[in-house]
Design an enzyme around this catalytic site. Structure first.
Site, PDB file in Angstrom:
ATOM      1  CG  HIS A   1      -1.830   1.133   1.359  1.00  0.00           C
ATOM      2  ND1 HIS A   1      -3.143   1.100   0.940  1.00  0.00           N
ATOM      3  CD2 HIS A   1      -1.639   2.390   1.839  1.00  0.00           C
ATOM      4  CE1 HIS A   1      -3.718   2.269   1.158  1.00  0.00           C
ATOM      5  NE2 HIS A   1      -2.823   3.070   1.704  1.00  0.00           N
ATOM      6  CD  GLU A   2       1.628   3.494   3.688  1.00  0.00           C
ATOM      7  OE1 GLU A   2       1.763   4.577   3.073  1.00  0.00           O
ATOM      8  OE2 GLU A   2       0.613   3.228   4.370  1.00  0.00           O
TER       9      GLU A   2
ATOM     10  CG  HIS B   1       0.337   6.224  -0.596  1.00  0.00           C
ATOM     11  ND1 HIS B   1      -0.660   6.960  -1.183  1.00  0.00           N
ATOM     12  CD2 HIS B   1      -0.258   5.555   0.439  1.00  0.00           C
ATOM     13  CE1 HIS B   1      -1.810   6.761  -0.531  1.00  0.00           C
ATOM     14  NE2 HIS B   1      -1.599   5.901   0.452  1.00  0.00           N
TER      15      HIS B   1
ATOM     16  CD  GLU C   1      -5.979   5.320   0.287  1.00  0.00           C
ATOM     17  OE1 GLU C   1      -5.047   6.111   0.545  1.00  0.00           O
ATOM     18  OE2 GLU C   1      -6.255   4.339   0.990  1.00  0.00           O
TER      19      GLU C   1
END
Lengths: 503, 503
Positions: free
Chosen positions: B267-268, B271, B297
């Site tokens: 997830h990070e 980003h 997101e």
């Protein structure tokens, strides 16, 4: 404005300056620990921006006005009082900052960056000629700096002021000459000994994770507060900070050398203990700041050598060491270990040298840089002068300039007057340690019991809490009742090395 | 001044602002990763100082003058051009910054700090009454903020603008209502299934050191450049930054939960890939900045779910996983593993919820915060309304407010309008992913071969490189040829969960 109101303004200004400096400290720490490789360009921009803000703050005209106003107040008459100390030390710095012409500051910054690159290349190629023009330019600029500051006997006096305020070429020359006269013969006695230290004992395989845990435990045991500080890894160990309760130390680990990391950790711990012992309420103001590089170094060398290389210290730490490194320490005799961590022999490289020979390396540098600044040694003649000085003072001749006059970064960075603070630190440390022992009793017996708090408490009370209320020489006189002398250090070195090397 | 000269001044100002913001980013990262416990007080002072500098820069009157001058220039007429993009986006922010009265800004800051403490206490004590007065005050201030900004139909429109510029309560309400109508029945089909995911497979013992190495290797494999970024550990994973080539991601590890760390790392990484893909030359200016929280997101959720929880991804990573964790993975069937990392079931806590149910949690929050801001739901009635909404939308009733309306930090921090960006991100991600597949072919077949560069290259070209030259809705239309819809996400969820749960 009343004196109190003016002092409030001065404090608020100093607080803003300290915020910027501490942010800069963090940014620099991060650059050396965790910055991703490609982040360097932007990091340089961030540092330059913060340096610009700091420069504007430190040369703000209103700062000069407040200091002038406070200087005339009754409250400033006590030189050790809050206002007296602040006015004296802040005026000294303000005068220096504002005496330097802006274009000279810029030229020095530009030159030191280029000189650093030239020095790196020259050392790599073992070619002094590549560095010579930059050394000449750097010296020229440093002399201009000295002229801008003004000085009495020697331009060197104006330069050392940045690192060891109050000292001069003459005062340092006197004490180092006394040291040299006794230390060089002592080192020759060591050289003449038929004993050699079992240095292979510290060069077995010491797992880096275990070294890390052992080093941190030792730092905590002697008093470093990890709630107010950290220990990380960098190529070159240092101790910096990001705030009054945020002391950042670093070290480096080699699997096949226990001593390198361990003693550098204790060295930085000494710096860190000083930082943690400074009055936090005065962070960023003279009563909350370290006196000088030499006094700072006295704390690091005390914990590294006078504590960490003592028999008492290892009486306490030898068993934990055996538990942490059972394979490497199997069958090792405590006396042999003590000798191994106290090996002494003349060598080429200052940063790798031992407690006995270290100051000889510094004396060489002091004499040569003083001569270059005073104009009695031409930069072109440095390699020959260096090798001659090494032969006569240290007792060995460098086979190359890379391992000779090109080994240290300092001169490429324009740091003239910095080297002697290393030896002053060793001298201060021994003289303070004598006094601590006179006040507290047998310190090594305490170390053997794992008791380091008495010494740390004594340092807190007599040195750390003083901030800059006293100068380094005033502190030495106040604490030990005597001016600085080479004798305490020489007595300790003799007492340690004569029995080890049998003379 | 010429337009070019004025634009140069604007760029120089933005560069200074970006330097301060990036220093602040580093200082915050350090606070969450490595700051010693006792360093917190001074760190707060450093952050407040930097925030003050940033505020002065972002509200500088000359900035308004330059923007006004540029707005009238020919060069500003192309909304996607350098000047047009900068003038539009910087004017929007400048207008908002300068419309907020200083005392309101201060009151919001003061209140959010106190409300945060009250919320922490209330959640701990499971006592909504402790938080109620602070929620009321926060809502009052947020409505004042909306009045200061001005709005069309709903005060909520003025608040969402900070997070998803261009969206409104109505536009978000429309798309989320469409999603809710199809998603709630799908989740009920999952609930009604007699199959359960073998979630115990991800909860065996996974050595943290190995998880760290495996997670970093996966992040690097999908394209994160560790020369321009890092992955560290914090209590709450995040992705921040300290410069254009210095992206700082964090995650957290639990020995008994492989999925938690691994998918938060992916997830990070999503980003981080967006940050690394933004035009570095425009760092700190709109053409070099992320469009919105929702678009940000979309990148994290795409790599976490559409890539990281796909069959193709695990066709590539299953063997390395077995090598990294031989004991835990012994005898595990690849299909069972795929089901385990795709477990879906209604649960109480948003942050622990799965790909299928996550958006239901967000829909509850959006509807309730919109009603509170629009004044149709009194804060005192929140717990009852929350539990009712959970029962009807998610299908379960919270047994306590601590696990119900007190679970999220956002409202205590004054973040109203933030929640919907999570679901918008999921919707954008699915719609972009469809288009990428239409352009590139079978993406999962590529993942199975370890080929992630085609997808990343497509995202770089169509999304990352755009900066803020387009708004989120313009980007969606430009890239996919259609306005945002819930259909791509619903199609993907059905295609994944129907075969897993057998309906």
């Amino acid at each position: 404005m009343s004196t109190a109101e003016t002092f409030d303004k001065l404090r608020a200004h100093a607080r803003e300056t300290a915020l910027v400096a501490s942010i800069s400290g963090l940014v620099e720490w991060d650059e050396l620990t965790y910055l991703p490789p490609a982040g360097g360009d932007w990091r340089a921009e961030q540092q330059a921006y913060l340096a610009g803000v700091a420069h504007r703050l430190s040369t703000a005209p209103e700062l000069g006005d407040w200091l002038a106003e406070l200087r005339d107040s009754d409250e400033a008459s006590d030189p050790e009082g809050d206002i007296g100390c602040c006015v004296r030390e802040m005026s000294r710095r303000y005068d220096r900052e504002t005496r330097l012409p802006g274009d000279l500051v810029e030229e020095i910054a530009r030159t030191s960056s280029k000189a650093h690159h030239a020095w790196t290349d020259a050392r790599k190629a073992d070619n002094f000629a590549l560095f010579l023009p930059w050394l000449e330019k750097t010296l020229h600029l440093q002399r201009q700096k000295a002229e801008a500051f003004g000085y009495g006997d020697s331009p060197y006096d104006a330069l050392i002021e940045d690192y060891e305020p109050g000292e001069t070429a003459a005062s340092v020359g006197r004490v180092l000459a006394g040291l040299r006269a006794e230390l060089a013969p002592l080192v020759q006695q060591i050289v003449g000994s038929d004993r050699t230290a079992p240095s292979e004992l510290v060069r077995k395989s010491f797992c880096v994770d275990q070294q890390t845990a052992f080093g941190k435990a030792a730092a905590a045991k002697v008093g470093f507060d990890f709630d107010s500080g950290r220990l990380d890894v960098t190529a070159h160990p240092f101790c910096g900070g990001a705030g009054p309760r945020d002391v950042r130390m670093t070290t480096r680990y080699q699997e096949n050398d226990f001593a390198d990391a361990f003693f550098s950790t204790l060295h930085e711990t000494g710096h860190g203990l000083y930082e943690q012992g400074l009055p936090a309420d005065w962070f960023g103001l003279p009563p909350g700041e370290a006196i000088s590089l030499g006094i700072h170094e006295s704390q690091s060398r005390m914990w590294e050598n006078l504590v960490g290389r003592s028999q008492g210290f290892w009486r306490h730490f030898f068993d934990p060491l055996g538990k942490a490194f059972p394979a490497a320490m199997k069958g090792v005799d405590p006396e042999a270990w003590y000798f191994a961590v106290n090996e002494a022999r003349p060598s080429l490289i200052r940063t790798e040298s031992d407690e006995a020979t270290y100051n000889l390396h510094v004396i060489v540098r002091f004499e040569l840089e003083r001569a270059m600044i005073e104009g009695t040694l031409a930069p072109a003649d440095l390699p020959a002068a260096w090798n001659e000085a090494y032969a006569s003072i240290v007792g060995i001749t460098p086979p190359s300039d890379a391992n000779g006059c090109l080994q240290d970064v300092h001169w490429s960075a324009g740091l003239f007057g910095y080297f002697p603070t290393y030896s002053l630190g060793n001298l201060y440390a021994a003289q303070f340690f004598d006094q601590a022992e006179a006040d507290l009793g047998d310190l090594e017996a305490m170390f053997a019991e794992g008791e380091f708090a008495p010494l740390l408490g004594w340092l807190r009370e007599h040195i750390h809490s003083v901030g800059q209320r006293l100068s380094a020489s005033q502190l030495v006189e106040r604490v030990t009742g005597k001016p600085l002398s080479h004798e305490p250090l020489m007595r300790r070195l003799r007492a340690k090395f004569a029995p080890l090397y049998g003379f």
